[in-house]
Scaffold this active site. Structure first.
Site, PDB file in Angstrom:
ATOM      1  N   GLY A  87       0.825  -1.201   0.000  1.00 43.95           N
ATOM      2  CA  GLY A  87       0.000   0.000   0.000  1.00 43.95           C
ATOM      3  C   GLY A  87       0.869   1.265   0.000  1.00 43.95           C
ATOM      4  CB  SER A 183       2.885  -4.008  -3.598  1.00 40.93           C
ATOM      5  OG  SER A 183       2.678  -2.709  -4.079  1.00 40.93           O
ATOM      6  CE1 TYR A 184       6.750   2.071   0.557  1.00 43.83           C
ATOM      7  CE2 TYR A 184       6.117   1.077   2.644  1.00 43.83           C
ATOM      8  CZ  TYR A 184       6.840   2.017   1.938  1.00 43.83           C
ATOM      9  OH  TYR A 184       7.648   2.906   2.609  1.00 43.83           O
ATOM     10  CG  ASP A 399       3.228  -4.531 -11.705  1.00 40.58           C
ATOM     11  OD1 ASP A 399       2.336  -3.667 -11.861  1.00 40.58           O
ATOM     12  OD2 ASP A 399       3.964  -4.568 -10.703  1.00 40.58           O
ATOM     13  CG  HIS A 451       1.258  -4.895  -8.390  1.00 39.29           C
ATOM     14  ND1 HIS A 451       2.562  -4.453  -8.475  1.00 39.29           N
ATOM     15  CD2 HIS A 451       0.831  -4.525  -7.153  1.00 39.29           C
ATOM     16  CE1 HIS A 451       2.899  -3.834  -7.356  1.00 39.29           C
ATOM     17  NE2 HIS A 451       1.865  -3.871  -6.527  1.00 39.29           N
TER      18      HIS A 451
END
Length: 478
Positions: A87, A183-184, A399, A451
């Site tokens: 996020g 991701s994050y 992605d 992703h």
């Protein structure tokens, strides 16, 4: 005006209720957290699951929510695998567990659950954590905590969660432990791994956690290489025209955390292009129903220190359903997890000052107030590679948000010794992606995945995590 003795009585009642709530949190047992059956859960196969709160800071009244699934077979022998979503502000319950790699996936109408034959709990005891505080059902009774969120804060809370969770589940204290995420969580995972490793060296003050390694998918790693990769990927995949690409290359210095106005303007052209398609899978349909989801253009209209990772938020537009693809699944997960019968079965939304708050797939307050103060994770990789942890990075090659190009730049910057050159790996007699092995790190691509790799390529994702955990090599031939 209310008499003072009535005010005092009311205050005492509030304190009494608060103490009762916290006593319940502290005294909960593993059996208390057992989930018998969730609304809409299929009758078979059997799924052994637990969920609830683990206190990470008593003083501030801070607790993180988890959902845990025992392995489908040989649970007493399989490793423990923690999964974190990114996020920052997006829920590992709403993404990893409910639409990607958990054994129970929310149906496309939000009415119930389907069994996921490709769940990663085929290979491990699977633990999902809503982190940092403020995400999903996790909460704090100290509002100032939300203003202090950063990578160190998230790592410390996640570490305290692990320590206290292992007290509630002592049978896993000596089990092989791995950390995973996407991701994050490319920040969360290596930083938590380093914190665990360092605390393990101080046996007088900290318990030992049997950390063996970590694996991250499409991870944010280094701002310079990641954004360089975003731009080059867009051009090389016919999203940007030559002149637009050359203009952005000329005016943008991605080594800076604050972009110039000229760079912002040039990159706005890119965000506008991605507003037309799905940046998280450039070949997938764009969601045309959930108009409340933030678009790339809306979020990254300007790039400054408070928005440097902003585009990582809003990847709420994909779901795998039988026979097709639904890019608008967020509405379904939010409908399901906001049902009172579901929350009751999960022991969620029961404690803290924010009890019965609305559950969201991604938390705007966390995203907006998070302090992005770590530019690069490469120094962390260098340190953890030296101590011998098993480290894998995987990348869905469709992605556009954390493209394979940027990740390759990051890995190349580590200057590792090549162990096995770039080659294809196969699944079901087809090329599933590419793999390259270095001394201390393995990089795997997943062909055609976006992703969220386990969402788009569930069977390949399971094969990948099996190889990582067991040491069996990915097939190099049909």
């Amino acid at each position: 005006m209310e008499p003072s003795n009535q005010k005092n009585t009311k205050n005492l009642v509030k304190i009494f209720v608060f103490l009762i709530c916290w006593s319940k949190v502290f005294s909960r047992t593993q059996e208390d957290d057992k989930v018998i059956k969730l609304p809409g859960q299929p009758n078979s196969p059997q799924v052994s699951q637990f969920s609830g709160y683990i206190t990470v800071n008593k003083t501030h009244g801070r607790a993180l929510f988890y959902w845990f699934f025992q392995s489908q077979s040989d649970s007493s022998k399989k490793p423990l695998l923690l999964w974190l979503n990114g996020g920052p502000g997006c829920s590992s319950i709403g993404y990893g567990a409910a639409v990607e790699l958990g054994p129970l996936l929310v149906q496309n109408n939000g009415a119930g659950l389907d069994f996921n034959e490709y769940s990663w709990n085929n290979e491990a005891n699977l633990l999902f954590l809503e982190s940092p505080v403020g995400v999903g059902f996790s909460y704090t009774n100290t509002s100032s905590d939300l203003a202090n969120l950063d990578d160190d804060f998230a790592a410390e809370d996640a570490y305290n969660f692990l320590v206290n969770w292992l007290e509630r589940f002592p049978e896993f204290k000596n089990r092989e432990f791995f950390i995973s995420g996407e991701s994050y969580a490319g920040h969360y995972v290596p930083q938590l791994a380093e914190l665990v490793y360092n605390r393990n060296k101080d046996s007088k003050n900290y318990p030992y956690i049997n950390l063996k390694g970590f694996v991250v998918g499409n991870p944010e790693t280094n701002d310079y290489y990641d954004y360089k990769g975003i731009l080059e990927y867009a051009w090389s995949h016919a999203i940007l025209y030559d002149s637009e690409y050359q203009k952005a290359k000329q005016v943008c210095d991605f080594k800076l955390s604050n972009w110039s106005n000229a760079c912002n303007d040039a990159m706005q052209v890119l965000w506008d292009k991605y507003n037309e398609i799905d940046i998280y899978n450039i070949y997938a349909p764009k969601c045309l129903v959930n108009s409340s989801s933030s678009s790339a253009s809306d979020i990254v209209s300007r790039h400054d220190s408070s928005q440097i990772k902003a585009l990582n938020y809003g990847f709420r537009r994909m779901k795998r359903i039988p026979g097709g693809y639904d890019p608008c699944y967020t509405a379904f997960t939010e409908e399901y997890f906001n049902r009172l019968d579901v929350q009751s079965a999960l022991h969620a939304n029961t404690e803290g000052s924010q009890a019965r708050k609305k559950w969201k797939s991604c938390s705007d307050p966390v995203f907006r107030t998070y302090n992005y103060n770590v530019f690069s994770l490469l120094p962390v990789y260098e340190r953890l590679i030296k101590v011998g942890l098993k480290i894998w990075i995987f990348s869905g090659d469709a992605d556009g948000r954390v493209p394979v190009i940027g990740t390759r730049y990051c890995i190349e910057a580590l200057n590792l010794t090549l162990k096995s050159p770039w080659h294809s790996w196969f699944h079901n007699h087809q090329v599933a992606g590419r793999v390259v092995e270095y001394e201390g790190l393995t990089f795997v691509t997943v062909r055609g995945a976006g992703h969220l790799v386990p969402l788009y390529k569930p069977s390949e994702g399971l094969a990948l995590i099996r190889s990582f955990l067991t040491g069996e090599e990915l097939p190099a031939h049909r």
